[in-house]
Design a protein around this motif. Structure first.
Motif, mmCIF file in Angstrom:
data_model
loop_
_atom_site.group_PDB
_atom_site.id
_atom_site.type_symbol
_atom_site.label_atom_id
_atom_site.label_comp_id
_atom_site.label_asym_id
_atom_site.label_seq_id
_atom_site.Cartn_x
_atom_site.Cartn_y
_atom_site.Cartn_z
ATOM 1 N N ALA A 1 0.867 -1.191 0.303
ATOM 2 C CA ALA A 1 0.556 -0.078 0.452
ATOM 3 C C ALA A 1 1.253 1.291 -0.169
ATOM 4 O O ALA A 1 0.569 2.263 -0.063
ATOM 5 N N ALA A 2 1.924 1.299 0.920
ATOM 6 C CA ALA A 2 2.593 2.550 1.206
ATOM 7 C C ALA A 2 3.449 2.834 -0.051
ATOM 8 O O ALA A 2 3.553 3.545 -0.913
ATOM 9 N N ALA A 3 3.853 1.341 -1.476
ATOM 10 C CA ALA A 3 4.944 1.581 -1.839
ATOM 11 C C ALA A 3 3.939 1.823 -3.312
ATOM 12 O O ALA A 3 3.777 2.473 -4.175
ATOM 13 N N ARG A 4 2.836 1.806 -3.055
ATOM 14 C CA ARG A 4 1.840 1.863 -4.748
ATOM 15 C C ARG A 4 1.731 3.648 -4.263
ATOM 16 O O ARG A 4 0.752 3.863 -5.278
ATOM 17 N N ARG A 5 1.796 3.906 -3.850
ATOM 18 C CA ARG A 5 1.897 5.742 -3.069
ATOM 19 C C ARG A 5 3.304 6.259 -3.293
ATOM 20 O O ARG A 5 3.243 7.062 -3.393
ATOM 21 N N PHE A 6 4.530 5.725 -4.053
ATOM 22 C CA PHE A 6 5.584 5.910 -4.588
ATOM 23 C C PHE A 6 6.149 6.138 -3.221
ATOM 24 O O PHE A 6 7.268 7.058 -3.126
ATOM 25 N N ALA A 7 6.430 5.678 -1.580
ATOM 26 C CA ALA A 7 7.204 5.855 -0.231
ATOM 27 C C ALA A 7 7.820 4.379 -1.250
ATOM 28 O O ALA A 7 8.412 4.067 -1.385
ATOM 29 N N GLU A 8 9.178 5.039 -0.280
ATOM 30 C CA GLU A 8 10.418 4.126 -0.351
ATOM 31 C C GLU A 8 10.932 3.363 0.840
ATOM 32 O O GLU A 8 10.744 4.027 1.873
ATOM 33 N N VAL A 9 10.021 2.243 0.280
ATOM 34 C CA VAL A 9 9.953 1.274 1.917
ATOM 35 C C VAL A 9 10.633 0.030 1.981
ATOM 36 O O VAL A 9 11.648 -0.102 0.302
ATOM 37 N N THR A 10 11.126 -0.058 3.802
ATOM 38 C CA THR A 10 11.534 -1.343 3.764
ATOM 39 C C THR A 10 10.784 -2.325 4.189
ATOM 40 O O THR A 10 10.380 -1.739 5.386
ATOM 41 N N SER A 11 11.008 -3.499 3.778
ATOM 42 C CA SER A 11 9.956 -4.331 4.975
ATOM 43 C C SER A 11 11.181 -4.978 5.163
ATOM 44 O O SER A 11 11.429 -5.551 5.373
ATOM 45 N N THR A 12 10.320 -5.908 7.434
ATOM 46 C CA THR A 12 11.216 -7.143 7.661
ATOM 47 C C THR A 12 10.525 -7.858 7.993
ATOM 48 O O THR A 12 8.959 -7.242 8.285
ATOM 49 N N ASP A 13 10.433 -8.321 8.027
ATOM 50 C CA ASP A 13 9.789 -10.266 9.175
ATOM 51 C C ASP A 13 10.160 -11.082 10.365
ATOM 52 O O ASP A 13 11.217 -11.170 9.960
ATOM 53 N N TYR A 14 9.547 -11.288 11.489
ATOM 54 C CA TYR A 14 10.414 -12.312 11.963
ATOM 55 C C TYR A 14 11.077 -13.324 11.611
ATOM 56 O O TYR A 14 11.568 -14.721 11.700
ATOM 57 N N VAL A 15 10.398 -13.898 10.519
ATOM 58 C CA VAL A 15 10.187 -14.897 9.601
ATOM 59 C C VAL A 15 10.115 -14.812 7.901
ATOM 60 O O VAL A 15 9.601 -14.170 7.408
ATOM 61 N N PRO A 16 11.496 -14.857 8.032
ATOM 62 C CA PRO A 16 12.113 -14.416 6.396
ATOM 63 C C PRO A 16 11.281 -15.354 5.822
ATOM 64 O O PRO A 16 11.247 -14.676 4.532
ATOM 65 N N GLU A 17 10.915 -16.373 5.572
ATOM 66 C CA GLU A 17 9.521 -17.003 4.354
ATOM 67 C C GLU A 17 8.621 -15.834 3.665
ATOM 68 O O GLU A 17 8.268 -16.606 2.885
ATOM 69 N N LEU A 18 7.991 -15.546 4.838
ATOM 70 C CA LEU A 18 6.771 -14.374 5.018
ATOM 71 C C LEU A 18 8.016 -14.004 3.712
ATOM 72 O O LEU A 18 6.763 -13.542 2.653
ATOM 73 N N LEU A 19 8.486 -12.766 3.850
ATOM 74 C CA LEU A 19 9.411 -11.878 3.131
ATOM 75 C C LEU A 19 9.755 -13.305 1.568
ATOM 76 O O LEU A 19 9.085 -12.059 0.477
ATOM 77 N N ALA A 20 9.846 -13.318 1.837
ATOM 78 C CA ALA A 20 10.174 -14.628 0.388
ATOM 79 C C ALA A 20 8.582 -15.103 -0.244
ATOM 80 O O ALA A 20 9.094 -14.597 -1.925
ATOM 81 N N LYS A 21 8.380 -15.638 0.236
ATOM 82 C CA LYS A 21 7.030 -15.615 -0.496
ATOM 83 C C LYS A 21 5.961 -14.298 -0.641
ATOM 84 O O LYS A 21 5.767 -14.901 -2.161
ATOM 85 N N GLU A 22 6.142 -13.542 -0.137
ATOM 86 C CA GLU A 22 5.255 -11.984 -1.230
ATOM 87 C C GLU A 22 6.585 -11.668 -1.610
ATOM 88 O O GLU A 22 6.591 -9.957 -2.305
ATOM 89 N N ALA A 23 7.726 -11.673 -1.774
ATOM 90 C CA ALA A 23 8.445 -10.857 -2.370
ATOM 91 C C ALA A 23 8.561 -10.476 -3.647
ATOM 92 O O ALA A 23 7.982 -11.224 -5.489
ATOM 93 N N PRO A 24 8.225 -8.979 -4.238
ATOM 94 C CA PRO A 24 7.897 -8.845 -5.947
ATOM 95 C C PRO A 24 8.605 -9.349 -6.961
ATOM 96 O O PRO A 24 9.950 -9.402 -6.517
#
Length: 105
Positions: free
Chosen positions: A74-97
């Motif tokens: 949602a933030a990226a769609r507004r052209f913000a510079e976004v950094t994401s992190t999560d306790y579970v790396p697999e969640l980020l890997a599944k959703e990596a665009p």
């Protein structure tokens, strides 16, 4: 249970928790679900959050505990510079665009 030593009641010292094992079990639990399915139903939450925070183009956003990335996207769609992190790396890997062209960044 108390033990008595030389007339004094002494509580035994509990063993220190094995934080590495706890972390591994927690991450395994979170990684085992199909949170993308659940995340689709929560997409509006990310959009509502970005709107409420009035995120604008060029702003820097840190999404901690990003999960499936609804707030990140949602933030990226507004052209913000976004950094994401999560306790579970697999969640980020599944959703990596897919990588975007440099002009989009």
């Amino acid at each position: 249970m108390d033990t008595v030593t030389a007339g004094k009641s002494v509580r035994p010292v509990p063993a220190a928790p094995d934080f590495a094992a706890i972390k591994q079990r927690q991450q395994g639990t979170w990684a085992s679900g199909d949170f993308a399915v659940i995340g689709v139903t929560l997409q509006i939450v990310g959009e509502s959050l970005a709107e409420a925070a009035d995120i604008r183009a060029g702003e820097r956003v840190l999404d901690v505990a990003a999960g499936n990335g609804n707030a990140t996207l949602a933030a990226a769609r507004r052209f913000a510079e976004v950094t994401s992190t999560d306790y579970v790396p697999e969640l980020l890997a599944k959703e990596a665009p897919a990588p975007r062209p440099r002009a989009w960044r």
